[in-house]
Design an enzyme around this catalytic site. Structure first.
Site, PDB file in Angstrom:
ATOM      1  N   ASP A   1      13.770  -3.217  -4.580  1.00 37.14           N
ATOM      2  CA  ASP A   1      14.015  -3.943  -3.383  1.00 37.14           C
ATOM      3  C   ASP A   1      14.688  -5.245  -4.214  1.00 37.14           C
ATOM      4  OD1 ASP A   1      12.411  -3.085  -1.234  1.00 37.14           O
ATOM      5  OD2 ASP A   1      10.945  -2.667  -2.689  1.00 37.14           O
TER       6      ASP A   1
ATOM      7  N   GLY B   1       0.890  -1.359  -0.120  1.00 40.68           N
ATOM      8  CA  GLY B   1       0.123   0.028  -0.121  1.00 40.68           C
ATOM      9  C   GLY B   1       0.910   1.297   0.178  1.00 40.68           C
TER      10      GLY B   1
ATOM     11  N   HIS C   1       4.764   1.912  -8.023  1.00 46.20           N
ATOM     12  CA  HIS C   1       3.585   0.603  -7.903  1.00 46.20           C
ATOM     13  C   HIS C   1       2.833   0.935  -9.156  1.00 46.20           C
ATOM     14  CE1 HIS C   1       4.302   1.478  -3.409  1.00 46.20           C
ATOM     15  NE2 HIS C   1       4.461   0.010  -3.514  1.00 46.20           N
TER      16      HIS C   1
ATOM     17  N   GLY D   1       9.184  -4.683  -8.247  1.00 42.14           N
ATOM     18  CA  GLY D   1      10.029  -3.610  -8.501  1.00 42.14           C
ATOM     19  C   GLY D   1      11.624  -4.099  -8.240  1.00 42.14           C
TER      20      GLY D   1
END
Length: 284
Positions: free
Chosen positions: A153, A31, A37, A150
């Site tokens: 990370d 979130g 995102h 993504g």
């Protein structure tokens, strides 16, 4: 877009999609969604018939309870963003819906073949156990054809690749494809992150120096050794008021072991900007 709060309803929707032979894309998130995102969701929407996005702040991957409490949450805004870019389903469960009491209080056991012993894993013991716990559960529930993560990370992405490759031997997740997507940055170079919401405007300006120094190090890498570049990056960032390096490791992109040269290397960094912990990386 439909918002789903229970595993039972999620399974019903997934089953309906499977009956219609629709391809499914999954974007797992915690979130506080931003353009990074959104780039994953747009790709999932474009490459699949249906896109599911999970929005779940996973408590089992936080070894710092204060960090868990401070993690930004805004379900209403997240839902509006996902609806605007074409996601069909948002799965937003509570911790009690995702886990039993025993699961919440027991470390998820997994053999990472050493991938969890360096960098983030070294600094945050148990973190990746929680990551694999929630991601594997989402894979079981959604049964996606593709899942999108993504590259910011980077260690997490490497571990998820490892998990799926090992599971492929047993056919656990079918022919699931893990799709790594490039880091999305602001015009000034700051990597987009949900944690950026905790930065003041002045801290955001200071944090742009992380990518500036990393970018300069690519030039240094053409003539300097790995050890020299690593030392220069840490020194340059620590010299900036408001920034403190927790670690900077130059490692092989696949094995995450210390790189001997820059032929297949990535530099992974964690920096504290005030109280906020930021991660970034750069490929050499």
């Amino acid at each position: 877009m439909q918002i789903i709060e229970t595993k039972a309803e999620l399974l019903r929707q997934v089953e309906a999609c499977k009956r219609q032979h629709k391809s499914i894309g999954l974007v797992p998130t915690m979130g506080a969604l931003h353009e990074g995102h959104a780039s994953l969701v747009r790709r999932a929407v474009s490459e699949n018939d249906v896109c599911f996005v999970s929005v779940f702040v996973n408590p089992t991957q936080f070894n710092n309870k204060e960090d868990l409490a401070k993690y930004p949450r805004n379900l209403v805004r997240d839902a509006e963003l996902l609806d605007s870019i074409g996601a069909q389903f948002m799965f937003a469960p509570t911790p009690e819906e995702m886990y039993s009491a025993e699961e919440m209080n027991t470390t998820f056991a997994y053999d990472f073949d050493g991938l969890d012993k360096v960098m983030e894993g070294k600094m945050r013991p148990g973190h990746f156990n929680g990551v694999v716990q929630v991601v594997s559960r989402l894979f079981y529930l959604v049964q996606p054809d593709r899942a999108y993560f993504g590259e910011k990370d980077y260690q997490q992405l490497a571990i998820i690749h490892h998990m799926v490759e090992r599971s492929a031997l047993k056919g656990t997740f079918g022919d699931l494809q893990i799709v790594g997507c490039p880091i999305v940055r602001q015009a000034d170079g700051l990597a987009l992150s949900s944690r950026n919401e905790r930065l003041s405007e002045e801290e955001k300006k200071i944090a742009t120096n992380i990518y500036r120094v990393l970018s300069q190090s690519v030039k240094s890498a053409k003539s300097a050794s790995v050890e020299t570049v690593q030392r220069e990056v840490v020194g340059a960032i620590n010299a900036i008021d408001g920034l403190e390096v927790e670690y900077y490791e130059i490692v092989d992109q696949s094995a995450l072991l210390p790189a001997k040269d820059f032929s297949h290397a990535i530099g992974c960094i964690t920096v504290y900007c005030g109280p906020v912990r930021l991660i970034d990386n750069i490929k050499y």
